[in-house]
Motif scaffolding. Structure first.
Motif, mmCIF file in Angstrom:
data_model
loop_
_atom_site.group_PDB
_atom_site.id
_atom_site.type_symbol
_atom_site.label_atom_id
_atom_site.label_comp_id
_atom_site.label_asym_id
_atom_site.label_seq_id
_atom_site.Cartn_x
_atom_site.Cartn_y
_atom_site.Cartn_z
ATOM 1 N N GLY A 135 -61.440 50.777 -7.072
ATOM 2 C CA GLY A 135 -62.666 50.581 -7.847
ATOM 3 C C GLY A 135 -63.365 49.289 -7.476
ATOM 4 N N GLN A 136 -62.571 48.250 -7.236
ATOM 5 C CA GLN A 136 -63.143 46.963 -6.824
ATOM 6 C C GLN A 136 -63.771 47.066 -5.436
ATOM 7 O OE1 GLN A 136 -59.724 44.424 -7.143
ATOM 8 N NE2 GLN A 136 -59.799 44.337 -9.384
ATOM 9 N N ILE A 137 -63.127 47.829 -4.543
ATOM 10 C CA ILE A 137 -63.699 48.028 -3.214
ATOM 11 C C ILE A 137 -65.019 48.783 -3.307
ATOM 12 C CG2 ILE A 137 -63.398 49.244 -1.013
ATOM 13 C CD1 ILE A 137 -61.810 46.689 -1.163
ATOM 14 N N ASP A 138 -65.090 49.797 -4.173
ATOM 15 C CA ASP A 138 -66.337 50.550 -4.355
ATOM 16 C C ASP A 138 -67.453 49.641 -4.863
ATOM 17 O OD1 ASP A 138 -65.216 52.910 -3.496
ATOM 18 O OD2 ASP A 138 -64.767 53.660 -5.503
ATOM 19 N N GLN A 139 -67.126 48.771 -5.807
ATOM 20 C CA GLN A 139 -68.131 47.835 -6.339
ATOM 21 C C GLN A 139 -68.600 46.873 -5.254
ATOM 22 O OE1 GLN A 139 -66.428 45.880 -9.756
ATOM 23 N NE2 GLN A 139 -66.362 47.750 -10.994
ATOM 24 N N ARG A 140 -67.649 46.368 -4.493
ATOM 25 C CA ARG A 140 -67.995 45.436 -3.416
ATOM 26 C C ARG A 140 -68.865 46.128 -2.371
ATOM 27 N NH1 ARG A 140 -65.145 41.885 0.195
ATOM 28 N NH2 ARG A 140 -66.822 40.728 1.226
ATOM 29 N N THR A 141 -68.528 47.371 -2.032
ATOM 30 C CA THR A 141 -69.308 48.118 -1.046
ATOM 31 C C THR A 141 -70.739 48.305 -1.523
ATOM 32 O OG1 THR A 141 -67.318 49.306 -0.337
ATOM 33 C CG2 THR A 141 -69.436 50.248 0.301
ATOM 34 N N ALA A 142 -70.902 48.613 -2.809
ATOM 35 C CA ALA A 142 -72.245 48.789 -3.376
ATOM 36 C C ALA A 142 -73.033 47.489 -3.301
ATOM 37 C CB ALA A 142 -72.137 49.280 -4.818
ATOM 38 N N GLN A 143 -72.368 46.367 -3.526
ATOM 39 C CA GLN A 143 -73.040 45.067 -3.458
ATOM 40 C C GLN A 143 -73.484 44.767 -2.024
ATOM 41 O OE1 GLN A 143 -70.030 42.482 -5.035
ATOM 42 N NE2 GLN A 143 -70.427 43.046 -7.167
ATOM 43 N N VAL A 144 -72.627 45.080 -1.061
ATOM 44 C CA VAL A 144 -72.970 44.852 0.342
ATOM 45 C C VAL A 144 -74.158 45.732 0.740
ATOM 46 C CG1 VAL A 144 -72.156 45.103 2.730
ATOM 47 C CG2 VAL A 144 -70.659 44.102 0.995
ATOM 48 N N LYS A 145 -74.163 46.972 0.280
ATOM 49 C CA LYS A 145 -75.274 47.877 0.587
ATOM 50 C C LYS A 145 -76.586 47.365 -0.007
ATOM 51 C CE LYS A 145 -76.787 52.674 0.671
ATOM 52 N NZ LYS A 145 -78.184 52.305 0.449
ATOM 53 N N THR A 146 -76.522 46.826 -1.209
ATOM 54 C CA THR A 146 -77.728 46.269 -1.821
ATOM 55 C C THR A 146 -78.278 45.125 -0.975
ATOM 56 O OG1 THR A 146 -77.028 46.870 -4.059
ATOM 57 C CG2 THR A 146 -78.652 45.107 -3.865
ATOM 58 N N ARG A 147 -77.409 44.273 -0.502
ATOM 59 C CA ARG A 147 -77.834 43.168 0.360
ATOM 60 C C ARG A 147 -78.417 43.699 1.663
ATOM 61 N NH1 ARG A 147 -73.655 38.496 1.282
ATOM 62 N NH2 ARG A 147 -75.518 37.770 2.366
ATOM 63 N N PHE A 148 -77.785 44.759 2.179
ATOM 64 C CA PHE A 148 -78.262 45.364 3.425
ATOM 65 C C PHE A 148 -79.663 45.941 3.227
ATOM 66 C CE2 PHE A 148 -78.728 48.839 6.433
ATOM 67 C CZ PHE A 148 -78.272 48.289 7.609
ATOM 68 N N ARG B 96 -66.835 41.037 7.159
ATOM 69 C CA ARG B 96 -67.509 40.965 8.458
ATOM 70 C C ARG B 96 -68.905 41.572 8.371
ATOM 71 N NH1 ARG B 96 -69.793 39.281 11.865
ATOM 72 N NH2 ARG B 96 -69.441 39.306 14.127
ATOM 73 N N LEU B 97 -69.061 42.627 7.573
ATOM 74 C CA LEU B 97 -70.377 43.255 7.447
ATOM 75 C C LEU B 97 -71.361 42.335 6.739
ATOM 76 C CD1 LEU B 97 -69.624 47.008 6.622
ATOM 77 C CD2 LEU B 97 -69.995 45.883 8.820
ATOM 78 N N GLU B 98 -70.882 41.572 5.797
ATOM 79 C CA GLU B 98 -71.779 40.609 5.145
ATOM 80 C C GLU B 98 -72.318 39.605 6.150
ATOM 81 O OE1 GLU B 98 -69.492 39.073 1.786
ATOM 82 O OE2 GLU B 98 -70.858 40.166 0.467
ATOM 83 N N GLN B 99 -71.455 39.183 7.072
ATOM 84 C CA GLN B 99 -71.923 38.278 8.127
ATOM 85 C C GLN B 99 -72.946 38.960 9.013
ATOM 86 O OE1 GLN B 99 -68.394 37.047 10.211
ATOM 87 N NE2 GLN B 99 -67.479 36.070 8.430
ATOM 88 N N ALA B 100 -72.699 40.253 9.318
ATOM 89 C CA ALA B 100 -73.644 40.998 10.163
ATOM 90 C C ALA B 100 -74.985 41.177 9.467
ATOM 91 C CB ALA B 100 -73.061 42.364 10.508
ATOM 92 N N ILE B 101 -74.954 41.389 8.161
ATOM 93 C CA ILE B 101 -76.183 41.569 7.396
ATOM 94 C C ILE B 101 -76.996 40.282 7.364
ATOM 95 C CG2 ILE B 101 -77.066 41.956 5.053
ATOM 96 C CD1 ILE B 101 -74.757 43.997 4.752
ATOM 97 N N GLU B 102 -76.297 39.164 7.289
ATOM 98 C CA GLU B 102 -77.003 37.872 7.356
ATOM 99 C C GLU B 102 -77.741 37.756 8.696
ATOM 100 O OE1 GLU B 102 -74.341 34.677 6.620
ATOM 101 O OE2 GLU B 102 -73.891 35.297 4.561
ATOM 102 N N GLN B 103 -77.060 38.189 9.769
ATOM 103 C CA GLN B 103 -77.704 38.167 11.093
ATOM 104 C C GLN B 103 -78.890 39.121 11.124
ATOM 105 O OE1 GLN B 103 -75.077 38.732 14.450
ATOM 106 N NE2 GLN B 103 -76.726 39.483 15.760
ATOM 107 N N ALA B 104 -78.711 40.307 10.475
ATOM 108 C CA ALA B 104 -79.783 41.294 10.470
ATOM 109 C C ALA B 104 -81.024 40.789 9.765
ATOM 110 C CB ALA B 104 -79.299 42.583 9.794
#
Length: 318
Positions: free
Chosen positions: A169-182, A308-316
């Motif tokens: 459940g925590q991973i799902d929440q974190r994934t949703a947060q990363v997608k929002t940033r993306f 790692r994806l959060e770092q990639a999104i910052e680059q994006a």
């Protein structure tokens, strides 16, 4: 003693090894639990103490719910467990690789539970089952959320299913947060991405249906595999220089079969065909940990990939 020579050798085991096998193979108590596996129902004692994992996803799942296995296999391309989880397993003994397990090492650890991948053969299962209850999940690795189903399966075997549900459940929440940033960092266009492993014989295009690809998709990338990966295969055949354009796109996640993605990028830069790719010209190549992105699975690996994806999104967004 490796699986390829197990049949005659197993019959020759005597003394302490044979006694350990018999003790470990005792049936589960009445208050234990029974799980449905690829090879039928398997009963597990209520109080599991010594766990051996012969699959990286099983190791990850066990550690995620507070269990430190006494034995595990090496990560692909390494001589120990994957670097993202290594610090938590200093006392875990290596008992083989993904290709070959040392049965004598497993027996010496006197496990009361063995967790394996869905790809374990029937012959190997029968040998391991003589040592301890052996659980082989019955999930297709290419089906949606297969890694989550596996994690719950292993947690159920360890009597930690509720803890795993919380972790997922925590991973799902974190994934949703990363997608929002993306979504905030990038418009709807410019999201096509590929995951490739750079090998000496040529780049391998990784299936977008595997663990890392599913997380990249969930985070907002539009994964593509150029339609060249055969059904049921984790990656393409090595691509020639002439076909290297198949890994082109808006973004490229590039790995080697070790923890240092920068090695992949440096090796790739020696190829003129690679340097001509639009994704290279646009500086949208993301070097990634090959052990993590092309070998690992499980909730802890998912968390590391999201980092790692959060770092990639910052680059994006730059």
């Amino acid at each position: 003693m490796l699986f390829k020579s197990l049949v005659p050798s197993l019959r020759q085991l005597t003394g302490a090894l044979a006694l350990g096998t018999l003790l470990a193979a005792q049936g589960a108590q009445a208050d234990g639990r029974t799980l449905e596996t690829r090879f039928g129902s398997v009963s597990v004692d209520a109080d599991v103490q010594r766990v051996v994992t012969l699959y990286e996803g099983a190791l990850d799942a066990a550690v995620a719910v507070g269990i430190k296995p006494v034995g595990a296999i090496t990560t692909r391309g390494g001589d120990g467990v994957a670097s993202y989880i290594q610090s938590q397993l200093s006392d875990t003994r290596i008992v083989g690789t993904a290709r070959e397990t040392n049965l004598e090492s497993v027996i010496a650890l006197q496990p009361d539970l063995i967790l394996t991948s869905s790809r374990l053969s029937k012959e190997q299962y029968q040998l391991l089952s003589a040592v301890a209850p052996t659980l082989v999940p019955d999930f297709n690795m290419f089906e949606q959320d297969a890694w989550k189903k596996e994690s719950l399966f292993f947690a159920r075997a360890l009597d930690r299913e509720e803890q795993m549900k919380q972790v997922l459940g925590q991973i799902d929440q974190r994934t949703a947060q990363v997608k929002t940033r993306f979504d905030q960092a990038l418009p709807d266009s410019g999201r096509q991405a590929t995951l490739a492993r750079w090998m000496p014989q040529g780049a391998l295009l990784m299936s977008d249906k595997l663990f890392a690809g599913s997380l990249l998709t969930a985070a907002g990338f539009e994964m593509q595999d150029a339609g060249i990966i055969q059904a049921g295969r984790p990656h393409s055949s090595p691509l020639s220089q002439e076909k290297l354009s198949l890994i082109d796109g808006d973004w490229l996640f590039l790995a080697t079969l070790n923890e240092d993605g920068e090695q992949a990028l440096e090796a790739a830069r020696q190829s003129p065909a690679f340097l001509r790719l639009d994704v290279v010209q646009n500086d949208h190549v993301i070097p990634v940990d090959g052990q993590l992105f092309s070998s690992a699975s499980g909730p802890l690996a998912a968390g590391a990939i999201l980092d790692r994806l959060e770092q990639a999104i910052e680059q994006a967004g730059q």
